[in-house]
Design a protein around this motif. Sequence first.
Motif, PDB file in Angstrom:
ATOM      1  N   MET A   1     -27.943 -20.781  -2.712  1.00 47.14           N
ATOM      2  CA  MET A   1     -27.802 -20.181  -1.397  1.00 47.14           C
ATOM      3  C   MET A   1     -27.342 -18.737  -1.516  1.00 47.14           C
ATOM      4  N   ALA A   2     -26.492 -18.449  -2.519  1.00 44.05           N
ATOM      5  CA  ALA A   2     -25.975 -17.098  -2.696  1.00 44.05           C
ATOM      6  C   ALA A   2     -27.102 -16.112  -2.989  1.00 44.05           C
ATOM      7  N   LEU A   3     -27.975 -16.453  -3.935  1.00 42.33           N
ATOM      8  CA  LEU A   3     -29.062 -15.539  -4.282  1.00 42.33           C
ATOM      9  C   LEU A   3     -30.112 -15.495  -3.178  1.00 42.33           C
ATOM     10  N   MET A   4     -30.406 -16.647  -2.576  1.00 39.68           N
ATOM     11  CA  MET A   4     -31.399 -16.667  -1.504  1.00 39.68           C
ATOM     12  C   MET A   4     -30.951 -15.778  -0.340  1.00 39.68           C
ATOM     13  N   PHE A   5     -29.651 -15.738  -0.097  1.00 40.83           N
ATOM     14  CA  PHE A   5     -29.117 -14.875   0.961  1.00 40.83           C
ATOM     15  C   PHE A   5     -29.329 -13.408   0.601  1.00 40.83           C
ATOM     16  N   VAL A   6     -29.143 -13.057  -0.667  1.00 35.28           N
ATOM     17  CA  VAL A   6     -29.380 -11.686  -1.130  1.00 35.28           C
ATOM     18  C   VAL A   6     -30.856 -11.320  -0.983  1.00 35.28           C
ATOM     19  N   LEU A   7     -31.754 -12.262  -1.271  1.00 35.41           N
ATOM     20  CA  LEU A   7     -33.188 -11.985  -1.200  1.00 35.41           C
ATOM     21  C   LEU A   7     -33.638 -11.628   0.214  1.00 35.41           C
ATOM     22  N   GLU A   8     -32.835 -12.022   1.210  1.00 35.84           N
ATOM     23  CA  GLU A   8     -33.166 -11.676   2.587  1.00 35.84           C
ATOM     24  C   GLU A   8     -33.137 -10.172   2.824  1.00 35.84           C
ATOM     25  N   THR A   9     -32.477  -9.428   1.936  1.00 33.85           N
ATOM     26  CA  THR A   9     -32.363  -7.975   2.109  1.00 33.85           C
ATOM     27  C   THR A   9     -33.558  -7.221   1.516  1.00 33.85           C
TER      28      THR A   9
ATOM     29  N   LEU B   1     -21.250 -31.744   2.347  1.00 35.16           N
ATOM     30  CA  LEU B   1     -21.730 -32.165   3.656  1.00 35.16           C
ATOM     31  C   LEU B   1     -20.495 -32.242   4.547  1.00 35.16           C
ATOM     32  N   VAL B   2     -20.427 -31.453   5.601  1.00 40.12           N
ATOM     33  CA  VAL B   2     -19.277 -31.465   6.509  1.00 40.12           C
ATOM     34  C   VAL B   2     -19.599 -32.395   7.671  1.00 40.12           C
ATOM     35  N   ARG B   3     -18.724 -33.374   7.887  1.00 36.76           N
ATOM     36  CA  ARG B   3     -18.963 -34.370   8.933  1.00 36.76           C
ATOM     37  C   ARG B   3     -17.845 -34.358   9.974  1.00 36.76           C
ATOM     38  N   LEU B   4     -18.219 -34.591  11.224  1.00 35.60           N
ATOM     39  CA  LEU B   4     -17.281 -34.750  12.328  1.00 35.60           C
ATOM     40  C   LEU B   4     -17.454 -36.168  12.864  1.00 35.60           C
ATOM     41  N   ASN B   5     -16.395 -36.976  12.713  1.00 37.39           N
ATOM     42  CA  ASN B   5     -16.469 -38.396  13.100  1.00 37.39           C
ATOM     43  C   ASN B   5     -17.663 -39.081  12.441  1.00 37.39           C
ATOM     44  N   GLY B   6     -17.933 -38.702  11.194  1.00 38.58           N
ATOM     45  CA  GLY B   6     -19.001 -39.333  10.430  1.00 38.58           C
ATOM     46  C   GLY B   6     -20.381 -38.754  10.650  1.00 38.58           C
ATOM     47  N   GLU B   7     -20.533 -37.882  11.662  1.00 37.84           N
ATOM     48  CA  GLU B   7     -21.830 -37.275  11.956  1.00 37.84           C
ATOM     49  C   GLU B   7     -21.945 -35.922  11.257  1.00 37.84           C
ATOM     50  N   LEU B   8     -23.109 -35.649  10.690  1.00 30.26           N
ATOM     51  CA  LEU B   8     -23.307 -34.398   9.962  1.00 30.26           C
ATOM     52  C   LEU B   8     -23.157 -33.207  10.901  1.00 30.26           C
ATOM     53  N   ASP B   9     -22.275 -32.276  10.531  1.00 29.68           N
ATOM     54  CA  ASP B   9     -22.079 -31.049  11.297  1.00 29.68           C
ATOM     55  C   ASP B   9     -22.713 -29.864  10.601  1.00 29.68           C
ATOM     56  N   GLY B  10     -22.706 -29.869   9.246  1.00 34.94           N
ATOM     57  CA  GLY B  10     -23.274 -28.734   8.533  1.00 34.94           C
ATOM     58  C   GLY B  10     -23.190 -28.894   7.033  1.00 34.94           C
ATOM     59  N   ILE B  11     -23.729 -27.915   6.342  1.00 35.30           N
ATOM     60  CA  ILE B  11     -23.691 -27.846   4.886  1.00 35.30           C
ATOM     61  C   ILE B  11     -22.892 -26.617   4.486  1.00 35.30           C
ATOM     62  N   MET B  12     -21.932 -26.806   3.591  1.00 36.50           N
ATOM     63  CA  MET B  12     -21.125 -25.696   3.093  1.00 36.50           C
ATOM     64  C   MET B  12     -21.458 -25.476   1.621  1.00 36.50           C
ATOM     65  N   ALA B  13     -22.095 -24.344   1.329  1.00 34.09           N
ATOM     66  CA  ALA B  13     -22.398 -23.974  -0.052  1.00 34.09           C
ATOM     67  C   ALA B  13     -21.434 -22.874  -0.482  1.00 34.09           C
ATOM     68  N   LEU B  14     -21.216 -22.770  -1.794  1.00 33.74           N
ATOM     69  CA  LEU B  14     -20.222 -21.843  -2.308  1.00 33.74           C
ATOM     70  C   LEU B  14     -20.818 -20.901  -3.350  1.00 33.74           C
ATOM     71  N   ARG B  15     -20.226 -19.735  -3.449  1.00 31.54           N
ATOM     72  CA  ARG B  15     -20.490 -18.790  -4.540  1.00 31.54           C
ATOM     73  C   ARG B  15     -19.168 -18.625  -5.280  1.00 31.54           C
ATOM     74  N   VAL B  16     -19.159 -18.949  -6.549  1.00 29.28           N
ATOM     75  CA  VAL B  16     -17.925 -18.940  -7.335  1.00 29.28           C
ATOM     76  C   VAL B  16     -18.040 -17.910  -8.461  1.00 29.28           C
ATOM     77  N   GLU B  17     -16.993 -17.088  -8.585  1.00 29.75           N
ATOM     78  CA  GLU B  17     -16.907 -16.114  -9.676  1.00 29.75           C
ATOM     79  C   GLU B  17     -15.467 -16.088 -10.177  1.00 29.75           C
ATOM     80  N   GLY B  18     -15.314 -16.183 -11.516  1.00 31.33           N
ATOM     81  CA  GLY B  18     -13.969 -16.133 -12.079  1.00 31.33           C
ATOM     82  C   GLY B  18     -13.055 -17.208 -11.538  1.00 31.33           C
ATOM     83  N   ALA B  19     -13.598 -18.423 -11.337  1.00 32.09           N
ATOM     84  CA  ALA B  19     -12.847 -19.586 -10.844  1.00 32.09           C
ATOM     85  C   ALA B  19     -12.365 -19.413  -9.405  1.00 32.09           C
ATOM     86  N   ARG B  20     -12.826 -18.381  -8.720  1.00 30.99           N
ATOM     87  CA  ARG B  20     -12.479 -18.159  -7.313  1.00 30.99           C
ATOM     88  C   ARG B  20     -13.746 -18.169  -6.455  1.00 30.99           C
ATOM     89  N   VAL B  21     -13.606 -18.649  -5.224  1.00 26.63           N
ATOM     90  CA  VAL B  21     -14.725 -18.667  -4.284  1.00 26.63           C
ATOM     91  C   VAL B  21     -14.862 -17.275  -3.677  1.00 26.63           C
TER      92      VAL B  21
END
Length: 298
Positions: A109-117, A254-274
């Motif tokens: 997701m991190a690189l795909m977001f960059v490709l949008e530019t 997968l982020v859920r609210l009362n068991g229902e899918l609310d969204g997807i959270m992807a991360l970009r990690v560098e140097g053990a930090r988000v």
Amino acid sequence: MSDQATNAATETFLAYRNLLFTVAYEMLGSAADAEDVLQETWLRWVEVDQGRVRDQRAYLVRITTRQALNRLRTMRRRKEAYVGPWLPEPLLTTPDVAEDVELAESVSMALMFVLETLSPTERAVFVLREAFDLGYDEIAAAVDKSPAAVRQIAYRARQHVEARRPREVVTPRETRAAVESLQRALDTGDWHSLLDVLAPDVVLVSDGGGVKQAALRPVVGAEKVIRMFMGGLGKIKATVSGEPTVVNGNPALLVRLNGELDGIMALRVEGARVTGLYYVRNPEKLTRVESETPLRLR
């Protein structure tokens, strides 16, 4: 074309389908549009005189690239009217995608977001050269440019992306550790614990598509990101939970609210930090997450 010839053409197309889907998806950032491109590619492919095709793979990639470029130019107008940031449609992927470091990075997701530019042609050239290692002559035939022009476009696109992509390659274990920290914060509501894992200049990009609530601009800084979580998910009158998964070849939640899918959270990690959080809430981009099996790319 005879039924026998059509069947032979279809078999060849299916043999390269995963590859062609990946080409289209990396160019478009949308699985739905990539599927449409594949349908258009097949319709054109079955009309081709197979006896005149010396390299079936190259020919199919050329058709797919041209159709994806047409679609990408149309999508740019659609994105200009989009409410808030536009993030790629997340894909559940098979374990072998995560094991292929280069592939996982190219569809992250991190690189795909960059490709949008990038411009449509720059994106096509970058994807074909960097992700699929195609030669300049082959790319030139696909994008209808001279090899010399393609070489210049590739250099310009690479410089642009390198200035914006993650500078370090982290291990899956480091990324999983970051995902686990985020999951604990979601499950317990202890958002301040994220100060130990978020980089000071972390960027949160959220995509609600005008349908779900989301920040209209990227949120920069650990304290601001935590306040955004506390003011959003922290105040929801529902049970918030995170479920580890693999999206675009990388660990995600997968982020859920009362068991229902609310969204997807992807991360970009560098140097053990988000350093980047990409939260897709637009329901139109989540239809495949629970309805389809993980995809095998290439």
